[in-house]
Write a protein that holds these residues in place. Structure first.
Motif, short mmCIF file in Angstrom:
data_model
loop_
_atom_site.label_atom_id
_atom_site.label_comp_id
_atom_site.label_asym_id
_atom_site.label_seq_id
_atom_site.Cartn_x
_atom_site.Cartn_y
_atom_site.Cartn_z
N ALA A 99 0.81 -1.21 0.00
CA ALA A 99 0.00 0.00 0.00
C ALA A 99 0.85 1.27 0.00
O ALA A 99 0.51 2.24 -0.68
CB ALA A 99 -0.94 0.01 1.21
N VAL A 100 1.95 1.28 0.76
CA VAL A 100 2.75 2.51 0.87
C VAL A 100 3.49 2.84 -0.42
O VAL A 100 4.01 3.95 -0.55
CB VAL A 100 3.77 2.45 2.03
N GLN A 101 3.52 1.92 -1.35
CA GLN A 101 4.14 2.24 -2.64
C GLN A 101 3.31 3.27 -3.41
O GLN A 101 3.85 3.99 -4.26
CB GLN A 101 4.30 0.97 -3.48
N THR A 102 2.02 3.35 -3.09
CA THR A 102 1.12 4.28 -3.76
C THR A 102 0.60 5.37 -2.82
O THR A 102 0.55 6.54 -3.17
CB THR A 102 -0.09 3.53 -4.36
N LEU A 103 0.22 4.96 -1.61
CA LEU A 103 -0.38 5.89 -0.64
C LEU A 103 0.68 6.59 0.19
O LEU A 103 1.80 6.09 0.34
CB LEU A 103 -1.33 5.13 0.29
N ASP A 104 0.32 7.73 0.76
CA ASP A 104 1.19 8.40 1.71
C ASP A 104 1.34 7.54 2.96
O ASP A 104 0.40 6.84 3.36
CB ASP A 104 0.60 9.75 2.13
#
Length: 294
Positions: A83-88
């Motif tokens: 998820a953190v690859q896309t989201l803050d």
């Protein structure tokens, strides 16, 4: 005062885990990053166990540790790393706080646990918080980040399932649960690294992030958490959940230049109010206030 400082320190450490994942996930990929995380954490706890002369008996309870490691660490850690690859990092840290809501849903629908109206009200606040957090963020809509958001929510669902499982699992110390869970997670994640290999040669920043994530945010954080459980009790120690998003947002803003919008603040408040209702913290604080007044 020591207990309060310990809670703040633990929240700062766990809030930093999303920062470290953000720095390293794109280069290493979710599987390799999390394999390093759980192994470094497990080795750290093994050293402590050796010093304290605590026997894990891993093979005696291997089925338990593999199940716990899968749902409590391997699956949620990899989903968050994805998820953190896309989201803050700040957004993921807030979504991380929704685990208690899933705990209520699982308890009520699967285990038929009686649930008070205030708990369902808390779930409503939490849902409103998530919608506010992601529904009014134009960057999320433009980048098509709904799948990473779903992954982060599934990670918290996994946490909730693991929490219910431990209530019916073999009885042992919390330290051994954490220690064995990390080794179980390391075994579970290992095959995935062959399908999700390293994408880029890691630089010094990525290596530092991995070390910080594994040793500090996993190994040392667990040690600090169990010390707080002994000093404050499990319920009070779990109040760290309320502080993690604060530091997740702070670290993301300071080190990654992530913007703090009104939707981030309002969404965070709604989620934390919901968690307060679900966990009953508001009642405990009210009771404590009355006791002090009398």
């Amino acid at each position: 005062m020591k207990g309060l400082l310990g809670l703040v320190l633990l929240a700062a450490i766990w809030g930093g885990s999303f920062l470290f994942m953000k720095l390293a996930a794109s280069e290493l990929g979710p599987a390799v990053l999390i394999e390093f995380r759980v192994i470094l954490g497990a080795v750290t706890l093994s050293v402590v166990a050796l010093l304290l002369k605590r026997n894990l008996h891993f093979w005696r309870y291997k089925k338990h540790f593999l199940i716990l490691g899968m749902f409590n660490s391997a699956i949620p850690f990899m989903l968050f790393a994805y998820a953190v690859q896309t989201l803050d990092a700040s957004m993921v840290s807030i979504l991380n706080s929704t685990a208690p809501f899933w705990g209520v849903v699982i308890g009520a629908l699967w285990l038929k646990v009686p649930t008070h109206k205030s708990v369902w009200m808390g779930c409503g606040f939490g849902l409103a918080g998530v919608v506010t957090l992601v529904g009014f963020d134009s960057a999320v809509i433009k980048e098509g980040a709904w799948l990473p958001i779903l992954a982060a929510l599934c990670a918290t669902l996994s946490y909730a399932g693991a929490s219910h499982y431990t209530k019916r699992a073999p009885q042992m110390t919390s330290f051994n649960h954490a220690h064995g869970n990390l080794w179980g997670a390391a075994i579970f994640v290992l095959p995935f690294i062959f399908f999700m290999p390293i994408r880029e040669t890691p630089n010094s920043t990525v290596i530092s992030a991995v070390v910080g994530l594994g040793i500090i945010c996993t190994g040392i954080a667990y040690i600090l958490y169990f010390k707080l459980v002994e000093e404050l009790g499990a319920a009070s120690a779990l109040s760290v959940t309320f502080l993690i998003p604060v530091f997740g947002i702070l670290w993301g803003h300071l080190f990654l230049d992530e913007k703090i919008g009104i939707n981030t603040i309002l969404g965070s408040v709604l989620v934390l109010v919901g968690v307060s209702l679900v966990t009953g913290l508001h009642e405990k604080l009210f009771t404590l206030k009355r006791l002090k007044a009398s």
